[in-house]
Design an enzyme around this catalytic site. Structure first.
Site, PDB file in Angstrom:
ATOM      1  N   THR A 210       5.060  -6.097   7.375  1.00 54.99           N
ATOM      2  CA  THR A 210       5.629  -6.374   6.051  1.00 54.99           C
ATOM      3  C   THR A 210       6.444  -7.659   6.081  1.00 54.99           C
ATOM      4  OG1 THR A 210       5.712  -4.061   5.418  1.00 54.99           O
ATOM      5  CG2 THR A 210       7.389  -5.470   4.450  1.00 54.99           C
ATOM      6  N   VAL A 239       2.414   5.372  -0.696  1.00 52.61           N
ATOM      7  CA  VAL A 239       3.280   4.224  -0.962  1.00 52.61           C
ATOM      8  C   VAL A 239       4.466   4.301  -0.013  1.00 52.61           C
ATOM      9  CG1 VAL A 239       4.754   3.100  -2.680  1.00 52.61           C
ATOM     10  CG2 VAL A 239       2.588   4.134  -3.389  1.00 52.61           C
TER      11      VAL A 239
HETATM   12  N1  ASP Z   1       7.569  -0.550   5.632  1.00 55.24           N
HETATM   13  C1  ASP Z   1       6.159  -0.706   5.443  1.00 55.24           C
HETATM   14  C2  ASP Z   1       5.538   0.558   4.945  1.00 55.24           C
HETATM   15  O1  ASP Z   1       5.878   1.611   5.452  1.00 55.24           O
HETATM   16  C3  ASP Z   1       5.458  -1.102   6.682  1.00 55.24           C
HETATM   17  C4  ASP Z   1       5.984  -2.355   7.333  1.00 55.24           C
HETATM   18  O2  ASP Z   1       7.187  -2.566   7.358  1.00 55.24           O
HETATM   19  O3  ASP Z   1       5.165  -3.120   7.824  1.00 55.24           O
HETATM   20  O4  ASP Z   1       4.691   0.505   4.086  1.00 55.24           O
END
Ligand code: ASP
Length: 344
Positions: A210, A239
């Protein structure tokens, strides 16, 4: 004569006021995901590519702040660079769902007005962060999802792309591997042997890719934004925390701006970003103390892996993570910047 003198005096006053405003500290912090990012999994070529893109993102955001732009515009500009890169799990480099599709999530928040915008599960929006911004600015809602969000994006003249735009070979192979193992893996965990994807620049073991940005502009306003493809092999319309205000993203001029990356389910349950802000607001903790309390203690106790970037209105920066590494970087008012990957 007197009139003219008064005019000159009042103009001088205006200039001074403007100067006082522009002397405010500006700062910008970004992340490109946390997880099992270690030196032994990294090649010089991979590291160079990541550092270059992170630096470009910092410079894009800084350019906006330097010329008097707002923290919201800076957050959008910095995140665009990361969304347009195949290296990160957002925009172009988004991971595949179980069905071989892409479902993107993003959110943005304005620390001055506490307004926010978010989208979830969109499949054809090139830069989700900009549509999240439109939801905040041009609708009376906070979160739009799926086809409705896509229709809204179209009406707002956002750039739409064919689903094939998000195809990258490495993410596809990561999905095949994940399906083979028949378990949900986070981001590009697919490489279990460590050798299979050696030629792929962005596969380096378990990692959350992310992207996010927090910024402080010369008017003293904070903003935060986060954008993601979620988790490899996700299904049922899952989500994560990224589009959830208070979990993956939060900004409040009275406290701080936060963007998170990590195992989303844990970040939602711990309301990570708002919790950091609340510790500052109600307990008077400093930014670093509050961020450490949530990421290094609370999340660890609950088993949640990941990290955050956080910024307060004095320009203080905190970037704690409880995983092996986190792609991150910051740039300060004088243009001095640093990009970090490992625990350094
Ligand atoms: N936080 C994101 C999710 O769980 C994943 C990530 O941080 O790459 O969708």
């Amino acid at each position: 004569m007197m009139k003219r003198l008064l005019l000159v005096l009042s103009l001088a006053g205006t200039t001074m006021a403007a100067d006082a405003q522009t002397n405010q500290t500006i700062a910008l912090v970004i992340h490109g995901g946390a997880g099992t990012i270690s030196r032994k999994n990294m090649t010089p070529a991979k590291e160079k590519a990541y550092r270059e893109t992170l630096n470009r993102s910092l410079q894009a955001g800084y350019a906006v702040l330097r010329k008097g732009g707002t923290s919201l515009d800076a957050v959008e500009a910095a995140i665009h660079v990361l969304e347009d890169s195949p290296l990160f799990n957002a925009g172009k480099g988004a991971v595949f769902t179980h069905d071989g599709k892409h479902e993107l999530d993003a959110s943005i928040m304005d620390g001055k007005t506490l307004k926010a915008g978010a989208i979830a599960g969109v499949t054809n929006i090139k830069n989700p962060i900009s549509t999240a911004r439109r939801v905040m600015d041009k609708s009376e809602h906070v979160m739009l999802m799926g086809q409705g969000a896509e229709l809204f994006a179209k009406q707002q003249n956002m750039e739409l792309v064919e689903p094939t735009y998000f195809y990258t070979e490495a993410r596809w192979r990561a999905l095949q591997e994940a399906i083979k193992e028949e378990k949900t893996v986070l981001d590009h965990t697919g490489d279990t042997t460590g050798a299979l994807f050696d030629d792929q620049i962005f596969v380096e073991g378990k990692k959350f890719g992310t992207v996010g940005c927090v910024a402080l502009d010369q008017y003293g306003n904070l903003a935060a934004g986060t954008s993601t493809g979620g988790m490899t092999n996700k299904r049922y319309g899952r989500v994560g925390d990224a589009p959830i205000i208070g979990a993956g993203t939060y900004a409040n001029n009275a406290t701080c701006a936060v963007s998170a990356t990590g195992h989303g389910e844990f970040f939602i349950r711990s309301v990570v970003s708002y919790d950091i802000s609340a510790l500052m607001e109600y307990k008077g903790l400093s930014l670093q103390q509050a961020a450490d309390e949530v990421v290094m203690k609370k999340l660890v106790e609950h088993g949640g892996e990941g990290g955050v970037i956080a910024l307060d209105r004095n320009g203080n920066i905190a970037m704690p993570f409880n995983s092996e590494g986190m792609y991150r970087g910051y740039i300060k008012a004088n243009g001095s910047s640093q990009v970090l990957i490992y625990k350094e």
